[in-house]
Design a protein around this motif. Structure first.
Motif, PDB file in Angstrom:
ATOM      1  N   ASP A  14       0.835  -1.213   0.000  1.00 23.53           N
ATOM      2  CA  ASP A  14       0.000   0.000   0.000  1.00 23.53           C
ATOM      3  C   ASP A  14       0.865   1.257   0.000  1.00 23.53           C
ATOM      4  N   ALA A  28      -6.083   7.526   1.342  1.00 30.30           N
ATOM      5  CA  ALA A  28      -7.134   7.079   2.256  1.00 30.30           C
ATOM      6  C   ALA A  28      -6.865   5.652   2.728  1.00 30.30           C
ATOM      7  N   LYS A  29      -6.452   4.798   1.814  1.00 27.94           N
ATOM      8  CA  LYS A  29      -6.161   3.411   2.189  1.00 27.94           C
ATOM      9  C   LYS A  29      -5.016   3.353   3.197  1.00 27.94           C
ATOM     10  N   ARG A  84      -8.570  13.031 -12.371  1.00 25.27           N
ATOM     11  CA  ARG A  84      -8.575  11.565 -12.244  1.00 25.27           C
ATOM     12  C   ARG A  84      -7.353  11.084 -11.477  1.00 25.27           C
ATOM     13  N   TYR A 126       0.817  11.781  -9.986  1.00 25.98           N
ATOM     14  CA  TYR A 126       0.023  12.998  -9.890  1.00 25.98           C
ATOM     15  C   TYR A 126       0.885  14.255  -9.978  1.00 25.98           C
ATOM     16  N   LEU A 142      -5.766  10.422  -3.870  1.00 22.85           N
ATOM     17  CA  LEU A 142      -6.573  10.490  -2.646  1.00 22.85           C
ATOM     18  C   LEU A 142      -7.022   9.103  -2.196  1.00 22.85           C
ATOM     19  N   ASP A 143      -7.359   8.229  -3.142  1.00 23.63           N
ATOM     20  CA  ASP A 143      -7.724   6.849  -2.799  1.00 23.63           C
ATOM     21  C   ASP A 143      -6.550   6.126  -2.130  1.00 23.63           C
ATOM     22  N   ALA A 144      -5.346   6.270  -2.716  1.00 21.48           N
ATOM     23  CA  ALA A 144      -4.157   5.622  -2.147  1.00 21.48           C
ATOM     24  C   ALA A 144      -3.858   6.172  -0.752  1.00 21.48           C
ATOM     25  N   ALA A 177      -7.819  11.930  -7.851  1.00 18.21           N
ATOM     26  CA  ALA A 177      -8.713  10.954  -7.212  1.00 18.21           C
ATOM     27  C   ALA A 177      -7.955   9.676  -6.869  1.00 18.21           C
ATOM     28  N   GLY A 178      -7.092   9.220  -7.774  1.00 20.84           N
ATOM     29  CA  GLY A 178      -6.280   8.031  -7.509  1.00 20.84           C
ATOM     30  C   GLY A 178      -5.328   8.250  -6.348  1.00 20.84           C
ATOM     31  N   ARG A 231      -6.164   4.796   6.645  1.00 21.19           N
ATOM     32  CA  ARG A 231      -7.072   3.911   7.382  1.00 21.19           C
ATOM     33  C   ARG A 231      -6.314   2.827   8.133  1.00 21.19           C
ATOM     34  N   ALA A 253       1.415   6.758  -6.843  1.00 26.96           N
ATOM     35  CA  ALA A 253       0.351   7.743  -7.058  1.00 26.96           C
ATOM     36  C   ALA A 253       0.876   9.163  -6.849  1.00 26.96           C
TER      37      ALA A 253
END
Length: 181
Positions: free
Chosen positions: A72, A105-106, A95, A83, A101-103, A98-99, A109, A79
């Motif tokens: 991860d 967030a994972k 886009r 970006y 931010l997804d990475a 967003a990728g 968490r 990412a």
């Protein structure tokens, strides 16, 4: 491959950029080196970041990424590079954001609050909101990402002592070679 983490390896000016720069010669598939490919190097990165990173006062000592969460963290690194490199060259891309931010967030968490992964995600948030995005650049010699903090925004290399000297020496060599009949 073993090497030492030196101040030059933290020339990006932000932890997130230093993480992205852990892939040397990213643009040259034949000579590309992933410094996180060896788990001991990834572990020692957090100690070196606490000593050399420009944002060390914000994050202090940071724990390494546990082996089970390395994939991860590497996905976040990729990412980040994708970006910010695109943002520097062509402008922001929603886009890719967003990728990223997804990475992030994972990682957030699952990361411990004092880990290099969490600190990297927070560094990304600071970079996204940087007041002057034109200060982010790509080194003309090695291709690393860095923040130009020079007064006149003219910095062309991630580190003058390494990449700047190499570029100038190379230019001098070419000029001298052209002079020889």
């Amino acid at each position: 491959m073993s090497f030492s983490w030196t101040p030059h390896r933290f020339a990006g000016g932000a932890l997130a950029l230093d993480v992205a720069n852990s892939v040397v010669l990213r643009h040259d598939a034949a000579r590309r080196i992933d410094r996180f490919a060896a788990s001991d190097q990834m572990r020692s990165f957090s100690r070196a970041a606490a000593e050399f990173c420009a944002e060390r006062a914000l994050f202090g000592d940071i724990a390494p990424v546990p082996a089970e969460k390395a994939a991860d963290f590497i996905a976040l690194r990729e990412a980040i590079d994708l970006y910010f490199r695109k943002r520097i060259l062509d402008g922001a891309d929603d886009r890719l954001l967003a990728g990223l931010l997804d990475a992030m967030a994972k990682v957030l968490r699952e990361a411990n609050p004092g880990s290099v992964a969490a600190a990297t995600a927070h560094s990304v948030l600071r970079l996204i909101a940087i007041p002057d995005p034109a200060r982010m650049k790509i080194c003309g010699n090695c291709g690393w990402l860095f923040i130009d903090r020079s007064k006149n925004r003219s910095r062309a290399w991630c580190d003058m002592a390494v990449c700047g000297n190499r570029a100038k020496a190379n230019r001098h060599y070419r000029r001298k070679k052209e002079e020889i009949p």
